[in-house]
Design an enzyme around this catalytic site. Structure first.
Site, PDB file in Angstrom:
ATOM      1  N   GLU A 344       0.833  -1.201   0.000  1.00 20.19           N
ATOM      2  CA  GLU A 344       0.000   0.000   0.000  1.00 20.19           C
ATOM      3  C   GLU A 344       0.869   1.253   0.000  1.00 20.19           C
ATOM      4  OE1 GLU A 344      -3.909  -1.420   2.534  1.00 20.19           O
ATOM      5  OE2 GLU A 344      -2.133  -0.838   3.664  1.00 20.19           O
ATOM      6  N   CYS A 345       0.628   2.143  -0.936  1.00 20.62           N
ATOM      7  CA  CYS A 345       1.211   3.487  -0.974  1.00 20.62           C
ATOM      8  C   CYS A 345       2.744   3.463  -0.900  1.00 20.62           C
ATOM      9  CB  CYS A 345       0.608   4.345   0.140  1.00 20.62           C
ATOM     10  SG  CYS A 345       0.823   6.127  -0.117  1.00 20.62           S
ATOM     11  N   GLY A 346       3.322   3.598   0.291  1.00 17.21           N
ATOM     12  CA  GLY A 346       4.768   3.531   0.405  1.00 17.21           C
ATOM     13  C   GLY A 346       5.315   2.220  -0.118  1.00 17.21           C
ATOM     14  N   LEU A 445      -0.743  -0.703  -4.606  1.00 19.83           N
ATOM     15  CA  LEU A 445      -1.666   0.382  -4.929  1.00 19.83           C
ATOM     16  C   LEU A 445      -1.529   1.516  -3.930  1.00 19.83           C
ATOM     17  CD1 LEU A 445      -5.262  -0.744  -3.805  1.00 19.83           C
ATOM     18  CD2 LEU A 445      -3.163  -1.798  -2.997  1.00 19.83           C
TER      19      LEU A 445
END
Length: 475
Positions: A344-346, A445
């Site tokens: 996720e993200c990072g 994502l």
């Protein structure tokens, strides 16, 4: 038979953001904890950073309550589950008390106050304000009859005469008690950066800020008055008893090879620290054991059957992440072998080829055909609705995934033949149209999901890890 839960509780809110809610909440928790009370913290909304501070101060894991993402009953159950054995439950609001995603206030802190029936401590930034504070207090006290303002905390008070005028105005015109007045002072402010406050675990030197804020709260807040408001409130009643959450017991790396069931690694270090505790508990409830992994310090992955990479600040630690070439190479090999990875993200940023920040470029894992650059302004901020595209794992049979994004990075140099995982129905994601890439058993994502919302995610993840474990043993 109905179950009754006598839980002293308050929700700390404000007329608007940047009024000092987190500072007051941290100080109040610190003062109560120093007095020997067990405090259970909560945070309204999908935030990660504020909860890290509240967790650190309380000594108990902060939980998120989000009425936009979560069902009403899920919020009540989560609140009771984690607060029922505490002496005090404190919920920190977000933005203004009545601010939500629409003019009806959907997803607001006020909604949370109504769901868990908590009185509100209204924190007011009193900079350049005197008698007008009474009009503000009355406006908030009378706006919604279902929301009870239990008391007011005056913040950023200039001097004793300023405080006297503020208190006198509220006493004259309002039927709400003043429960504290915090003076101006830079020492009473928690440091921040581009995504908000600096995470509590990132720099031990920041503990001095907590100590000073806690001492100030003990001196300037009416602790006994706040406790009285929290205790003089109706018990929460549920039709049936609320169940306990799964207990997370972290394996040591030496224990991993002896585990019969699937083991999921979780990268938990200074670069990746954004995890909802419910997500980790859901993995345990689904049958997984967990082991903490560091992308900075570990030379390679332990023999895990899946890997969860949360959000965080990989750009801040990019030099150290790049320097650990052996870990990046080992992770890349495992991914090519088919290791299930959810990022996720990072985590998305880390799995790409490079991170560009402040005129510097840093090599990352390189399994995803993209690079990431950091910008000064947010590139995605808010709730997300994602349509699951065919072939995307972890969401078998799902049509829509809900969650939240907050990132200052954007994807650049993306290969044209990549496999997108989701179509964006609300939010921004990778490019405003799509979010997430699917490569082998990797899904990465920008969207952060919460296991109380996406209830089948953990089961799918653990199932994939178990299948990979069994297939890997055969080879």
């Amino acid at each position: 038979m109905s179950a009754v839960y006598p839980i002293p509780r308050v929700l700390v809110a404000a007329p608007q953001g940047r009024s000092g809610k987190t500072t007051i909440t941290v100080g109040l928790i610190a003062a109560l904890t120093a007095g020997g009370l067990k405090v259970q913290p909560f945070k309204k909304g999908p935030d990660f950073i504020d909860p890290s501070w509240l967790t650190r101060v309380a000594g108990h894991t902060c939980r998120n309550l989000d009425s936009y993402l979560m069902e009403r009953q899920a919020i009540r159950s989560a609140f009771i589950r984690h607060a029922r054995n505490s002496d005090m439950a404190i919920i920190e609001g977000a933005m203004g008390l009545f601010d939500g995603v629409d003019i009806a206030g959907s997803g607001s802190a006020a909604e949370i106050a109504k769901i868990v029936q908590a009185p509100v401590l209204l924190v007011i930034n009193c900079t350049r304000m005197t008698r007008s504070v009474a009009a503000m207090v009355n406006g908030f006290a009378n706006f919604d009859p279902e929301v009870k303002i239990g008391g007011v905390i005056l913040n950023m008070v200039a001097r004793s005469r300023h405080e006297q005028t503020l208190r006198a105005s509220i006493k004259e015109y309002c039927d709400v008690p003043v429960l504290g007045a915090m003076p101006k002072g830079k020492q009473f402010v928690i440091p921040d950066r581009h995504l908000g406050l600096v995470p509590a675990g990132e720099d031990e030197r920041l503990s001095a800020a907590i100590r000073e804020i806690g001492e100030a709260a003990a001196n300037y807040l009416d602790i006994e008055g706040i406790l009285k408001v929290a205790r003089d409130w109706p018990d929460l009643v549920e039709e049936s008893p609320v169940t306990e959450a799964a207990e997370i017991r972290w394996l040591s790396k030496e224990q991993v090879p002896s585990q019969k069931g699937p083991v999921i690694g979780v990268i938990k270090d200074r670069s990746f620290s954004f995890y909802y505790p419910e997500n980790l508990e859901a993995l345990v409830e689904a049958g997984a054991s967990l082991v903490a992994v560091s992308a900075i310090a570990d030379q390679q992955l332990p023999e895990v059957d899946g890997l969860y990479i949360g959000g965080g600040f990989p750009e801040v630690l990019a030099r150290e992440l790049e320097a650990n070439q052996s870990f990046r190479s080992h992770l890349r090999r495992r991914i090519e072998e088919g290791l299930p990875v959810y990022a996720e993200c990072g985590g998305l940023m880390y799995l790409g080829r490079r991170i560009h920040w402040s005129d510097q470029s840093y090599e990352m894992v390189g399994v995803l055909p993209l690079e990431v650059e950091m910008l000064k302004k947010p590139q995605g901020h808010g709730y997300m609705h994602l349509e699951v595209l065919p072939g995307t794992p972890y969401y078998s049979g799902k049509k829509l995934v809900r969650g939240h994004e907050f990132h200052h990075s954007r994807v650049v140099n993306l290969d044209e033949d990549c496999n997108f995982a989701f179509r964006v129905r609300r939010g921004h994601g990778i490019n405003g149209e799509y979010d997430g890439l699917h490569y082998k058993n990797v899904v990465a994502l920008y969207n952060h999901i919460h296991a109380l919302v996406e209830k089948d995610w953990a089961k799918e993840f653990v199932h994939m890890a178990l299948r990979w474990k069994q297939d890997h043993k055969k080879t």
